[in-house]
Design an enzyme around this catalytic site. Sequence first.
Site, PDB file in Angstrom:
ATOM      1  N   SER A 102      -2.106  -1.666   0.994  1.00  0.00           N
ATOM      2  CA  SER A 102      -3.438  -1.617   0.434  1.00  0.00           C
ATOM      3  C   SER A 102      -3.475  -1.663  -1.098  1.00  0.00           C
ATOM      4  O   SER A 102      -4.494  -2.025  -1.676  1.00  0.00           O
ATOM      5  CB  SER A 102      -4.158  -0.342   0.894  1.00  0.00           C
ATOM      6  OG  SER A 102      -3.494   0.806   0.400  1.00  0.00           O
TER       7      SER A 102
ATOM      8  N   SER B 253       1.713   0.944   1.957  1.00  0.00           N
ATOM      9  CA  SER B 253       0.830   0.344   0.944  1.00  0.00           C
ATOM     10  C   SER B 253       1.370   0.207  -0.474  1.00  0.00           C
ATOM     11  O   SER B 253       0.706  -0.398  -1.311  1.00  0.00           O
ATOM     12  CB  SER B 253      -0.488   1.099   0.894  1.00  0.00           C
ATOM     13  OG  SER B 253      -1.275   0.689   1.970  1.00  0.00           O
TER      14      SER B 253
ATOM     15  N   LYS C  59      -4.377   2.632  -9.213  1.00  0.00           N
ATOM     16  CA  LYS C  59      -5.089   2.270  -7.988  1.00  0.00           C
ATOM     17  C   LYS C  59      -6.426   3.009  -7.988  1.00  0.00           C
ATOM     18  O   LYS C  59      -6.481   4.186  -8.377  1.00  0.00           O
ATOM     19  CB  LYS C  59      -4.240   2.682  -6.776  1.00  0.00           C
ATOM     20  CG  LYS C  59      -4.817   2.275  -5.421  1.00  0.00           C
ATOM     21  CD  LYS C  59      -3.882   2.696  -4.276  1.00  0.00           C
ATOM     22  CE  LYS C  59      -4.298   2.085  -2.942  1.00  0.00           C
ATOM     23  NZ  LYS C  59      -3.357   2.446  -1.852  1.00  0.00           N
TER      24      LYS C  59
HETATM   25  N1  GLN Z   1      -1.298  -1.050   6.407  1.00  0.00           N
HETATM   26  C1  GLN Z   1      -1.372   0.343   6.695  1.00  0.00           C
HETATM   27  C2  GLN Z   1      -2.759   0.697   7.167  1.00  0.00           C
HETATM   28  O1  GLN Z   1      -3.585  -0.137   7.172  1.00  0.00           O
HETATM   29  C3  GLN Z   1      -0.911   1.166   5.549  1.00  0.00           C
HETATM   30  C4  GLN Z   1      -1.971   1.622   4.611  1.00  0.00           C
HETATM   31  C5  GLN Z   1      -1.451   2.476   3.498  1.00  0.00           C
HETATM   32  O2  GLN Z   1      -0.250   2.706   3.354  1.00  0.00           O
HETATM   33  N2  GLN Z   1      -2.377   3.027   2.744  1.00  0.00           N
HETATM   34  O3  GLN Z   1      -3.021   1.786   7.550  1.00  0.00           O
END
Ligand code: GLN
Length: 454
Positions: free
Chosen positions: A145, A169, A70
């Site tokens: 994400s 994410s 990532k």
């Molecule tokens: N969807 C969540 C957010 O937007 C989780 C993001 C994540 O786990 N990095 O904060």
Amino acid sequence: MNIPLTIEGVRASLSKKEFSIEELVSEYLERINANRDLNAFITISEERAFGQAKNLDLSKSLAGVVVAHKDLFLTKGIKTTAASKVLESFVPEYSATVVSRMEEAGAIMIGKANCDAWAHGASGENSDFGPTKNPWNKDYVSGGSSSGSAAAVAAGLSLVSTGTDTGGSIRNPANFCGVVGLKPTYGAVSRYGIIAMASSLDSPGCFAHTVEDVEKIFNFIKGPDGFDSTVKELQSFKPKSKMKIGVPKEYFIEGIDKEVEKSVLQAIQVFKRSGVELVDISLPHTKYSIDVYYIVQPAEVSSNLGRYDGIRYGNGRESFGEEAVRRIMLGTYVLSAGYYDAYYLKAQKVRSLLIKDFDQAFQKVDAIIAPVMPTSAFKLGEKAADPLQMYLADIFTSSANLAGIPGIAIPSGFDAKGLPLGFQLLGSRFSEPILFELGKTYQKITGYKPQLAK
Ligand code: GLN
């Protein structure tokens, strides 16, 4: 060229000389080029990959395991952007612990995976470099994400990948792309060298096609490195002859897609058949998890993003995208005088109640089964204009981060639209071995055969 979809398979092919390590790398690069429209990568590290391949000691445990990191993981000498224009030309001086541990074990880095900028998102659409498309159907999101990480594995552009899970994410894109995703216990894997989103919630983890393979990767990346004081060693695990899985009633609520629900109920039946005892449980404060998460998380985001002032790293603040600005504003607000007690402090108190819910549940059961996402992947653009709709997608994932517990997302088939379905298993802190045991049992009983998205 056919590349096996497991670590064991690739290693066997290499040792039987079915292909050379250079041929393996070339094949992945060709596939990445042929699948540019997925937008799964921000940077392709071709030179680095061939360099690693050249001097590779094939006896190493992860030799020939091609990995996509990532783009939040620092990679020495390779551009790391956090999918944000702020860092569009930032080249780190050192690598994250996860990256260097995998490299030492023989893994080959093929590139840096696309994601929501700063890991803010649930669909991959917040990337400043464009959304990642779902390899099963390019009109749909890949989840977020860690969008590119999941899509890369699902489409066969890397064998495994890494990600971070702050509120879902890893589990969310794993679920939307039909691969296995592990969110480890907070403090099982070092955050050193990973661009911080919300420091009390961030959990670095990994993706692969099988539970066995995420377990293998986890065993290399876990444990203290001396740079992250929250990291502890895992205790050894004694398998029990009779395991108990809890089914929390708060996760089977109105609004959940019928096909998603049915698929989780089918997984429950599989566990029943395997001799696991299923127990109805309650996690009464679950309904507050989104509210708590969207106070604690932006508060920490606003503090962590403060360092990107254009002086120390990359471009100035005017380069932040809309979602980052929204979170900085929200976070600053809930931390400011007069609102701190009403929002931030209150949220931390409710967070303690969420932790207590899980602690009490794990007195009774060894793991918990639940849906990952309320629906299968949604269409590109469907929720992008409405941040609140997007935040609601985290309803089943965010509480694990607030409690610091591990979770693993496992694929369980497809819906009528041909999009992947799955479920998650949650465990008590540092109980990853239990989750692996149960996950492997599930994949074994169902005769799971990994397949690539076509
Ligand atoms: N969807 C969540 C957010 O937007 C989780 C993001 C994540 O786990 N990095 O904060």
